[in-house]
Design an enzyme around this catalytic site. Structure first.
Site, PDB file in Angstrom:
ATOM      1  N   GLY A  32      26.421  56.108  41.587  1.00  0.00           N
ATOM      2  CA  GLY A  32      27.147  56.576  40.982  1.00  0.00           C
ATOM      3  C   GLY A  32      27.149  55.896  39.672  1.00  0.00           C
ATOM      4  N   TRP A  78      25.616  54.328  37.163  1.00  0.00           N
ATOM      5  CA  TRP A  78      25.177  54.190  35.426  1.00  0.00           C
ATOM      6  C   TRP A  78      25.538  55.082  35.592  1.00  0.00           C
ATOM      7  CZ3 TRP A  78      19.095  53.365  34.552  1.00  0.00           C
ATOM      8  CH2 TRP A  78      19.374  52.167  34.711  1.00  0.00           C
ATOM      9  N   ASP A 138      20.537  63.409  42.677  1.00  0.00           N
ATOM     10  CA  ASP A 138      19.828  62.229  44.410  1.00  0.00           C
ATOM     11  C   ASP A 138      19.886  62.842  45.221  1.00  0.00           C
ATOM     12  OD1 ASP A 138      19.860  59.744  45.955  1.00  0.00           O
ATOM     13  OD2 ASP A 138      20.160  58.745  43.741  1.00  0.00           O
ATOM     14  N   LYS A 147      13.248  52.715  35.284  1.00  0.00           N
ATOM     15  CA  LYS A 147      12.670  52.245  35.925  1.00  0.00           C
ATOM     16  C   LYS A 147      11.400  51.801  36.841  1.00  0.00           C
ATOM     17  CE  LYS A 147      14.926  50.154  39.592  1.00  0.00           C
ATOM     18  NZ  LYS A 147      15.445  50.245  41.195  1.00  0.00           N
TER      19      LYS A 147
END
Length: 249
Positions: free
Chosen positions: A87, A89, A106, A186
């Site tokens: 959590g 971000w 998630d 990413k």
């Protein structure tokens, strides 16, 4: 999460408490690799800073540093956080921009966050995109993804698996972002592959790679930052003049 879990990244080493490097003794039931990880954590300034400032993970500083350079959080109104657990971000988004709506997903459970709708499900599930949009209540203008596939120790395989997640995240962004929106994801060493870059260049005004200081120097991770979503109805299929330089800071 599996196929979307945030991996901790950051600067290597660093001074320990009071400027002294802390060494961890190898316990009988602790492997050498586990001992090295614990030692690195104890001596990581980003870990200590996260604990002091109330962030759930040191990964929060990667988003903070990316935002300092590219300025995308403060102006966002609706944010999707892919691979939200633990959590960090979303905590950054809520702190910088408390008025923004946030929905995260998630496979691994995530402790509740004030002002954040959290879905515990696999982002690769066909039902995930609609569930996210329903939870958010509107189309996003910012999609952030710190997802990374569980590594197997083979660099090329790890890269391809994480790129696969980034491509799925990019597809979600292209299908759902409002015009002018931003996508952050990413990728691993080598950056986004040609197919992903082509998609991003075709749909965004600028596309860049960056490695924030909070990402360990020895880590292969990079982030791709795509800004200025062109929209789905403009008929523009050109690649434009996207900037894809690497910024190692």
């Amino acid at each position: 999460m599996s196929g979307g879990k945030k991996k901790s990244g950051g600067t290597s080493g660093g001074s320990g408490r009071g400027g002294l490097f802390e060494r961890v003794k190898t316990a009988k039931r602790r492997s050498v690799s586990s001992t090295r990880w614990l030692q690195r954590q104890l001596n990581d300034p980003y870990v200590r800073r996260a604990q002091a400032e109330g962030y759930r993970s040191r990964a929060a500083y990667k988003l903070i540093e990316l935002d300092d350079k590219f300025s995308f959080v403060k102006k966002a109104r609706a944010v999707v956080d892919l691979g939200i657990t633990p959590g960090g971000w979303s905590q950054v988004v809520r702190k910088v921009n408390p008025r923004a709506k946030v929905a995260g997903i998630d496979l691994l459970p995530c402790e509740p966050l004030e002002g954040v709708e959290i879905l515990t499900m696999d982002f690769m599930d066909d039902a995930a995109p609609d569930a996210l949009l329903q939870a958010l209540g509107t189309a996003p203008d910012l999609v952030i993804s710190d997802m990374a596939a569980n590594t197997v120790g083979h660099a090329q395989t790890d890269h391809l698996r994480t790129i696969g997640l980034a491509e799925t995240a990019a597809d979600f962004a292209v299908q759902n972002l409002v015009k002018g929106g931003t996508f952050i994801a990413k990728v691993f060493a080598g950056g986004a592959d040609k197919q992903l870059l082509d998609v991003l260049k075709r749909n965004f005004t600028t596309v860049k790679h960056a490695k924030p200081p909070a990402s360990r120097k020895g880590s292969p991770e990079l982030y791709v930052i795509a800004q200025g979503f062109k929209g789905r109805d403009d008929g523009d299929t050109t690649h434009g003049d996207a900037d894809t330089h690497l910024d190692d800071q």
